[in-house]
Design a protein around this motif. Structure first.
Motif, PDB file in Angstrom:
ATOM      1  N   ARG A  77     116.284  59.680-116.548  1.00  0.00           N
ATOM      2  CA  ARG A  77     117.289  58.889-115.995  1.00  0.00           C
ATOM      3  C   ARG A  77     118.621  59.217-116.194  1.00  0.00           C
ATOM      4  N   ASP A  78     118.936  60.340-117.065  1.00  0.00           N
ATOM      5  CA  ASP A  78     119.310  61.292-116.705  1.00  0.00           C
ATOM      6  C   ASP A  78     119.917  61.605-115.881  1.00  0.00           C
ATOM      7  N   PRO A 136     106.156  54.782-109.415  1.00  0.00           N
ATOM      8  CA  PRO A 136     105.179  54.014-108.456  1.00  0.00           C
ATOM      9  C   PRO A 136     104.950  52.731-107.912  1.00  0.00           C
ATOM     10  N   TRP A 137     105.870  52.357-108.828  1.00  0.00           N
ATOM     11  CA  TRP A 137     106.337  50.738-108.782  1.00  0.00           C
ATOM     12  C   TRP A 137     106.716  50.858-107.417  1.00  0.00           C
ATOM     13  N   GLN A 138     108.446  51.590-107.512  1.00  0.00           N
ATOM     14  CA  GLN A 138     109.164  51.665-106.465  1.00  0.00           C
ATOM     15  C   GLN A 138     108.961  52.663-104.942  1.00  0.00           C
ATOM     16  N   ARG A 139     107.496  53.305-105.228  1.00  0.00           N
ATOM     17  CA  ARG A 139     106.805  53.720-104.071  1.00  0.00           C
ATOM     18  C   ARG A 139     106.067  52.187-103.116  1.00  0.00           C
ATOM     19  N   GLU A 191     118.805  61.397-107.196  1.00  0.00           N
ATOM     20  CA  GLU A 191     118.240  62.360-107.723  1.00  0.00           C
ATOM     21  C   GLU A 191     117.283  62.057-108.365  1.00  0.00           C
ATOM     22  N   ARG A 192     117.443  60.455-108.874  1.00  0.00           N
ATOM     23  CA  ARG A 192     115.902  60.087-109.970  1.00  0.00           C
ATOM     24  C   ARG A 192     114.343  60.427-108.739  1.00  0.00           C
TER      25      ARG A 192
END
Length: 153
Positions: free
Chosen positions: A132-133, A143-146, A138-139
């Motif tokens: 998160r930093d 899994p839920w975003q994929r 770049e994050r």
């Protein structure tokens, strides 16, 4: 009414640690820094601009002569060195907690309630917080975003 706290001199602080059983070693380079060791834990202090002392190296458990960093990974606390990661046992945590409490007392610091209950980590790296930093681009994808990206395609 608030009490005025008198700042002890750096030499008085070092004497206090010596009198209370700490092993004291001068840091190389002659910068005035001092390594403190007790309970197989260590930290380093240096003279502060106000004449007192400030922590230079955060307290950690000594592993192979290196001060480790206590990291909370959510499911387990681990001790990280530059070479390896070790699981922190109850004995490690007890020694580190006792050392940190005595270090605060010697430096004239405040012992906070949550810190007095147990060992606090230098950093918290829960799996949901990791990354998160970094800037959003770049994050790493979660899994839920994929799964959402695959359904839209």
């Amino acid at each position: 009414m608030a009490k005025k706290v008198q700042t002890k001199s750096f030499q008085d602080i070092v004497s206090w640690f010596r009198d209370h059983g700490f092993d004291i070693t001068d840091a190389p380079g002659g910068s005035g820094r001092v390594f403190l060791k007790k309970y197989q834990s260590s930290a380093a202090i240096e003279p502060a601009p106000d004449g007192g002392a400030k922590i230079f190296a955060y307290p950690g458990y000594l592993i192979n002569g290196e001060i480790s960093k206590l990291v909370d990974e959510g499911y387990q606390k681990v001790l990280k060195t530059s070479k390896a990661v070790y699981p922190a046992t109850a004995d490690h945590l007890k020694a580190l907690h006792d050392f940190t409490e005595e270090l605060k007392e010697g430096l004239g610091g405040v012992s906070l309630y949550n810190e007095s209950l147990g060992t606090t980590s230098e950093s918290y790296m829960y799996d949901r917080v990791r990354g998160r930093d970094l800037p959003e681009a770049e994050r790493p994808k979660r899994p839920w975003q994929r799964a959402v990206a695959k359904k839209r395609a």
